[in-house]
Design a protein around this motif. Structure first.
Motif, mmCIF file in Angstrom:
data_model
loop_
_atom_site.group_PDB
_atom_site.id
_atom_site.type_symbol
_atom_site.label_atom_id
_atom_site.label_comp_id
_atom_site.label_asym_id
_atom_site.label_seq_id
_atom_site.Cartn_x
_atom_site.Cartn_y
_atom_site.Cartn_z
ATOM 1 N N GLU A 5 0.802 -1.508 0.077
ATOM 2 C CA GLU A 5 0.705 0.268 -0.241
ATOM 3 C C GLU A 5 0.674 1.002 -0.344
ATOM 4 O OE1 GLU A 5 0.052 -0.536 4.806
ATOM 5 O OE2 GLU A 5 -0.116 -1.580 2.592
ATOM 6 N N GLU A 6 0.306 2.823 -0.248
ATOM 7 C CA GLU A 6 1.139 4.190 -0.297
ATOM 8 C C GLU A 6 1.270 4.007 0.779
ATOM 9 O OE1 GLU A 6 0.021 6.742 -3.396
ATOM 10 O OE2 GLU A 6 -0.770 7.670 -1.210
ATOM 11 N N LEU A 7 2.006 4.609 1.320
ATOM 12 C CA LEU A 7 2.878 4.760 2.802
ATOM 13 C C LEU A 7 2.308 6.283 2.600
ATOM 14 C CD1 LEU A 7 4.219 3.783 5.470
ATOM 15 C CD2 LEU A 7 6.626 4.381 4.163
ATOM 16 N N TYR A 8 2.967 6.744 1.868
ATOM 17 C CA TYR A 8 2.902 8.366 2.025
ATOM 18 C C TYR A 8 3.039 9.389 0.723
ATOM 19 C CZ TYR A 8 4.913 13.315 2.642
ATOM 20 O OH TYR A 8 5.350 14.152 3.202
ATOM 21 N N ALA A 9 2.075 9.932 0.114
ATOM 22 C CA ALA A 9 2.534 10.514 -1.289
ATOM 23 C C ALA A 9 2.331 11.644 -0.429
ATOM 24 C CB ALA A 9 0.311 11.018 -1.478
ATOM 25 N N GLY A 10 3.947 12.631 -1.463
ATOM 26 C CA GLY A 10 4.255 13.879 -1.322
ATOM 27 C C GLY A 10 4.304 14.196 -2.078
ATOM 28 N N LYS A 11 4.471 15.729 -2.626
ATOM 29 C CA LYS A 11 4.445 16.605 -3.945
ATOM 30 C C LYS A 11 4.762 16.408 -4.847
ATOM 31 C CE LYS A 11 6.672 19.970 -1.957
ATOM 32 N NZ LYS A 11 7.136 19.278 -0.117
ATOM 33 N N ALA A 12 6.215 15.380 -5.337
ATOM 34 C CA ALA A 12 6.696 15.400 -6.356
ATOM 35 C C ALA A 12 6.623 13.361 -6.569
ATOM 36 C CB ALA A 12 8.051 16.120 -6.439
ATOM 37 N N LYS A 13 6.357 12.394 -5.033
ATOM 38 C CA LYS A 13 6.306 11.319 -5.410
ATOM 39 C C LYS A 13 5.775 10.106 -4.100
ATOM 40 C CE LYS A 13 11.238 11.532 -4.159
ATOM 41 N NZ LYS A 13 11.722 13.008 -4.267
ATOM 42 N N SER A 14 4.985 9.481 -4.415
ATOM 43 C CA SER A 14 4.322 8.510 -3.724
ATOM 44 C C SER A 14 5.555 7.292 -3.389
ATOM 45 C CB SER A 14 3.759 7.995 -4.483
ATOM 46 O OG SER A 14 2.490 9.185 -4.929
ATOM 47 N N HIS A 27 8.088 5.897 -6.459
ATOM 48 C CA HIS A 27 7.210 6.373 -7.912
ATOM 49 C C HIS A 27 6.895 7.840 -8.223
ATOM 50 C CE1 HIS A 27 3.439 7.223 -10.088
ATOM 51 N NE2 HIS A 27 4.544 7.299 -11.289
ATOM 52 N N PHE A 28 7.900 8.580 -9.078
ATOM 53 C CA PHE A 28 7.843 9.800 -9.626
ATOM 54 C C PHE A 28 7.172 10.387 -10.207
ATOM 55 C CE2 PHE A 28 12.758 10.264 -8.141
ATOM 56 C CZ PHE A 28 13.685 9.820 -7.931
ATOM 57 N N ARG A 29 6.266 10.802 -9.614
ATOM 58 C CA ARG A 29 4.913 11.325 -10.989
ATOM 59 C C ARG A 29 5.542 12.802 -11.667
ATOM 60 N NH1 ARG A 29 2.985 11.972 -5.023
ATOM 61 N NH2 ARG A 29 2.390 14.272 -6.040
ATOM 62 N N ASN A 30 4.441 12.773 -12.513
ATOM 63 C CA ASN A 30 4.395 13.971 -13.147
ATOM 64 C C ASN A 30 4.351 15.722 -12.165
ATOM 65 O OD1 ASN A 30 5.414 12.482 -15.292
ATOM 66 N ND2 ASN A 30 3.883 12.648 -15.684
ATOM 67 N N ASP A 31 4.028 15.560 -10.858
ATOM 68 C CA ASP A 31 3.289 16.348 -10.306
ATOM 69 C C ASP A 31 4.423 17.272 -9.819
ATOM 70 O OD1 ASP A 31 0.361 15.776 -9.805
ATOM 71 O OD2 ASP A 31 1.293 14.061 -9.289
ATOM 72 N N THR A 32 4.776 18.787 -10.541
ATOM 73 C CA THR A 32 5.935 19.752 -9.953
ATOM 74 C C THR A 32 5.110 20.889 -9.048
ATOM 75 O OG1 THR A 32 6.730 18.755 -12.255
ATOM 76 C CG2 THR A 32 7.983 21.144 -11.226
ATOM 77 N N SER A 33 5.973 21.434 -8.055
ATOM 78 C CA SER A 33 5.637 22.321 -7.325
ATOM 79 C C SER A 33 7.122 22.939 -6.846
ATOM 80 C CB SER A 33 5.460 21.700 -5.783
ATOM 81 O OG SER A 33 6.689 20.291 -5.102
#
Ligand code: ADP
Ligand code: TMP
Ligand code: ASP
Length: 239
Positions: A5-14, A27-33
């Motif tokens: 399971e997902e432990l933590y979703a940060g601003k750019a990675k989960s 997991h490196f997401r496409n979200d950019t902050s």
């Protein structure tokens, strides 16, 4: 290795747990902050580019004797890492003045800093990642004296390795931020090293090739990250 399971979703990675309690999938997401999450956007390919960029840099740092959390790259946008007890202190080295040091101390952007400066920031978005010193870290038990010493040593080792690596690609490593954590008592380099957490300028033109392109609305953000990678000899995959 099984992803759970997902432990933590940060601003750019989960970050996900796995069937091994000592390992996590990042997991490196496409979200950019930027600006502690106040500016946010999705940028195509960014997750894949940063994951592969980070894997490349972490392997260079490991070869140079810096212990890291990296186990292996799993896919274009995921990596397997050791699960650490994170130290909530961000370590920043600056070779050239840019960003917050210019605002705080009235220094002109582009001023060479010799020797490089070393600064600590508390990892706390709600407080805007305030600058702290070692005394704060000790009084509030964010890190021990031995951990702070090791973090500083490893951050300067990384500066030596990476300044040269980027210079060989025709780029100046202006500054960067590292995060560390503890694994069975040992301090390891954690999180990521990518153009999201450093400043890189073209050596000749001083064109910005890092997340300042996003912060300052300069355009071609991911294209610049890819160009940085290619200048280091990397090739990127997207699926
Ligand atoms: P942020 O928390 O700044 O929004 P990210 O979106 O990059 O950052 O989320 C990644 C999170 O995972 C961060 O909180 C980071 O401190 C944490 N992290 C990075 N590496 C590890 C690790 N090896 N073990 C545990 N947590 C980690
Ligand atoms: P600053 O100029 O905003 O203090 O940042 C210095 C460098 O560290 C810059 O490359 C961005 C990076 N950094 C982060 O990536 N995240 C952070 O939370 C902080 C404080 C700095
Ligand atoms: N990394 C921080 C954020 O995402 C700070 C920044 O890059 O400006 O908000």
């Amino acid at each position: 290795m099984e992803k759970r399971e997902e432990l933590y979703a940060g601003k750019a990675k989960s970050v996900y747990t796995t069937d091994d309690p000592d390992l996590l999938v990042m997991h490196f997401r496409n979200d950019t902050s930027a600006f502690d999450g106040k500016k946010r956007e999705q940028l195509d390919r960014k997750g894949a580019v940063n994951n592969q960029f980070n894997a490349f840099i972490m392997s260079k740092l490991r070869e140079a004797g810096i212990p890291t959390h990296m186990e292996r790259q799993l896919s274009v946008d995921e990596s397997l890492v050791k699960r650490l007890q994170m130290i909530p202190v961000e370590c920043v080295v600056r070779n050239i003045a840019a960003g917050s040091i210019c605002r705080r101390l009235g220094i002109q952007e582009g001023t060479e800093l010799s020797p490089p400066t070393y600064e600590l920031f508390l990892k706390d978005d709600a407080l805007g990642d305030p600058m702290i010193n070692e005394s704060h870290a000790l009084s509030f038990a964010w890190a021990t004296e031995a951990q702070l010493e090791r973090m500083k040593e490893l951050t300067f080792m990384a500066n030596d390795v990476l300044r040269k690596l980027f210079l060989d690609g025709g780029m100046l490593l202006v500054d960067f931020k590292l995060e560390f954590g503890v694994f069975h008592g040992e301090v390891l380099l954690a999180d990521e090293f990518s153009p999201d957490g450093c400043r890189l300028w073209d050596k000749e033109t001083r064109e910005k090739l890092d997340k300042d392109r996003f912060r300052q609305d300069l355009g071609n953000v991911v294209e610049s990250y890819e160009q940085v990678g290619r200048r280091l000899g990397m090739t990127f995959s997207y699926q």
